[in-house]
Design a protein around this motif. Structure first.
Motif, mmCIF file in Angstrom:
data_model
loop_
_atom_site.group_PDB
_atom_site.id
_atom_site.type_symbol
_atom_site.label_atom_id
_atom_site.label_comp_id
_atom_site.label_asym_id
_atom_site.label_seq_id
_atom_site.Cartn_x
_atom_site.Cartn_y
_atom_site.Cartn_z
ATOM 1 N N THR A 1 11.097 28.330 -35.554
ATOM 2 C CA THR A 1 9.800 28.985 -35.374
ATOM 3 C C THR A 1 8.867 28.635 -36.519
ATOM 4 O O THR A 1 7.671 28.374 -36.318
ATOM 5 N N TYR A 2 9.419 28.613 -37.724
ATOM 6 C CA TYR A 2 8.618 28.230 -38.893
ATOM 7 C C TYR A 2 8.134 26.790 -38.750
ATOM 8 O O TYR A 2 6.966 26.485 -39.027
ATOM 9 N N PHE A 3 9.019 25.887 -38.294
ATOM 10 C CA PHE A 3 8.634 24.496 -38.069
ATOM 11 C C PHE A 3 7.483 24.400 -37.066
ATOM 12 O O PHE A 3 6.526 23.663 -37.268
ATOM 13 N N ASP A 4 7.606 25.159 -35.970
ATOM 14 C CA ASP A 4 6.572 25.106 -34.936
ATOM 15 C C ASP A 4 5.222 25.570 -35.484
ATOM 16 O O ASP A 4 4.178 24.958 -35.193
ATOM 17 N N ASP A 5 5.256 26.653 -36.274
ATOM 18 C CA ASP A 5 3.996 27.161 -36.831
ATOM 19 C C ASP A 5 3.370 26.158 -37.794
ATOM 20 O O ASP A 5 2.154 25.908 -37.751
ATOM 21 N N ARG A 6 4.197 25.556 -38.641
ATOM 22 C CA ARG A 6 3.661 24.588 -39.615
ATOM 23 C C ARG A 6 3.206 23.312 -38.906
ATOM 24 O O ARG A 6 2.219 22.692 -39.306
ATOM 25 N N TRP A 7 3.940 22.923 -37.840
ATOM 26 C CA TRP A 7 3.546 21.749 -37.060
ATOM 27 C C TRP A 7 2.169 21.977 -36.432
ATOM 28 O O TRP A 7 1.312 21.098 -36.445
ATOM 29 N N ASN A 8 1.976 23.171 -35.878
ATOM 30 C CA ASN A 8 0.682 23.497 -35.274
ATOM 31 C C ASN A 8 -0.424 23.570 -36.312
ATOM 32 O O ASN A 8 -1.605 23.366 -35.987
ATOM 33 N N ALA B 1 15.297 14.474 -39.253
ATOM 34 C CA ALA B 1 15.720 14.196 -37.883
ATOM 35 C C ALA B 1 15.101 15.186 -36.900
ATOM 36 O O ALA B 1 14.698 14.814 -35.796
ATOM 37 N N GLN B 2 14.992 16.462 -37.306
ATOM 38 C CA GLN B 2 14.398 17.473 -36.444
ATOM 39 C C GLN B 2 12.933 17.151 -36.159
ATOM 40 O O GLN B 2 12.470 17.249 -35.014
ATOM 41 N N LEU B 3 12.209 16.744 -37.183
ATOM 42 C CA LEU B 3 10.790 16.408 -36.990
ATOM 43 C C LEU B 3 10.627 15.129 -36.182
ATOM 44 O O LEU B 3 9.663 14.997 -35.414
ATOM 45 N N ARG B 4 11.552 14.182 -36.350
ATOM 46 C CA ARG B 4 11.476 12.964 -35.563
ATOM 47 C C ARG B 4 11.637 13.281 -34.076
ATOM 48 O O ARG B 4 10.905 12.761 -33.238
ATOM 49 N N GLN B 5 12.596 14.154 -33.747
ATOM 50 C CA GLN B 5 12.773 14.555 -32.351
ATOM 51 C C GLN B 5 11.537 15.276 -31.823
ATOM 52 O O GLN B 5 11.101 15.031 -30.694
ATOM 53 N N LYS B 6 10.973 16.137 -32.628
ATOM 54 C CA LYS B 6 9.789 16.868 -32.196
ATOM 55 C C LYS B 6 8.609 15.944 -32.001
ATOM 56 O O LYS B 6 7.835 16.076 -31.036
ATOM 57 N N ARG B 7 8.495 14.948 -32.867
ATOM 58 C CA ARG B 7 7.391 13.992 -32.743
ATOM 59 C C ARG B 7 7.512 13.169 -31.449
ATOM 60 O O ARG B 7 6.518 12.944 -30.761
ATOM 61 N N HIS B 8 8.731 12.774 -31.118
ATOM 62 C CA HIS B 8 8.955 12.000 -29.900
ATOM 63 C C HIS B 8 8.704 12.847 -28.654
ATOM 64 O O HIS B 8 8.187 12.361 -27.655
ATOM 65 N N ARG B 9 9.082 14.131 -28.722
ATOM 66 C CA ARG B 9 8.853 15.000 -27.557
ATOM 67 C C ARG B 9 7.366 15.238 -27.315
ATOM 68 O O ARG B 9 6.932 15.399 -26.180
ATOM 69 N N ASP B 10 6.603 15.246 -28.399
ATOM 70 C CA ASP B 10 5.169 15.542 -28.276
ATOM 71 C C ASP B 10 4.327 14.315 -27.950
ATOM 72 O O ASP B 10 3.112 14.428 -27.768
ATOM 73 N N LEU B 11 4.955 13.131 -27.908
ATOM 74 C CA LEU B 11 4.194 11.920 -27.584
ATOM 75 C C LEU B 11 3.706 11.946 -26.143
ATOM 76 O O LEU B 11 4.395 12.399 -25.265
#
Length: 237
Positions: A193-200, A227-237
């Protein structure tokens, strides 16, 4: 030209039906589903420029060998079917995130466990993925016990050889419930959840996020965060 299968006896004898896509009328019926038979038919008719087919390997091999000049496309039904299966897999892989959205909703009653079913299974009766896997597993093993070869099962069930091998090698269907089927925990679960908030907020730097969550109690490595951010970046492409 459309290429598909037909059956005179379901599960016993299959052939190949060839259809003129423009007129929607059948052109010919081939006596089997062999790639060589389809290739021979196409090689005698060099005017075919588009082959509309499903993803069966034998149709791909036959069409490529017999009409190398043709473009391969998928029909509308198979496109929607493949898309729906991909959507189901995605939902299953992210069901942990979906639970957060419905955390305040009343808990549904668990699906009943059938007699003789392994109650320790991570997916009880009622989940479409689990039920479909159990059904396919039972079908593959029934065909094996009846004396069918794996290649024959591959043709009858329109599977790849790798998929047939997975089902055949699994003694129980629960052995196939791995990866996306299991609720695997991660040291990063408490910080998603913290990652999602900071990503946004626009923060996509893995090192900075790692420095921010260490004081919050994170004891994992920087590589996990990256690795977690890499997966999130690929999902958001």
């Amino acid at each position: 030209m459309g290429v598909d299968e037909y059956a005179t006896r379901k599960g016993r004898h299959h052939g190949t039906v060839l259809v003129d896509i423009e007129t929607r009328r059948p052109i010919d019926l081939l006596p089997d589903r062999e790639a060589s038979t389809l290739a021979a038919w196409l090689s005698q008719r060099p005017g075919v420029v588009v082959v509309c087919r499903d993803r069966a390997p034998l149709f791909a091999e036959g069409a490529t060998a017999g009409a190398p000049q043709a473009v391969h496309v998928a029909d509308r039904w198979h496109l929607w079917h493949n898309l729906s299966e991909a959507a189901e897999r995605t939902v299953a892989q992210h069901r942990r995130c979906l639970r957060v959205l419905i955390s305040e909703a009343p808990e549904p009653e668990p699906a009943p466990v059938m007699p003789g079913e392994n109650s320790a299974s991570p997916w009880p009766t009622g989940h479409r993925f689990a039920d479909r896997t159990r059904t396919t597993h039972a079908t593959v093993h029934a065909l094996l016990e009846a004396g069918h070869s794996r290649r024959s099962i591959q043709r009858q069930l329109r599977m790849t050889s790798r998929t047939v091998k997975r089902y055949a090698d699994a003694a129980q269907p629960e052995n196939l419930f791995a990866g996306q089927w299991q609720n695997r925990t991660s040291v990063l679960d408490d910080y998603k959840t913290y990652f999602d908030d900071r990503w946004n907020d626009g923060c996509t730097n893995a090192w900075k996020l790692w420095e921010e969550i260490v004081p919050l109690g994170y004891k994992g490595s920087y590589q996990r965060v990256r690795a977690q951010l890499r997966q999130k970046r690929h999902r958001d492409l």
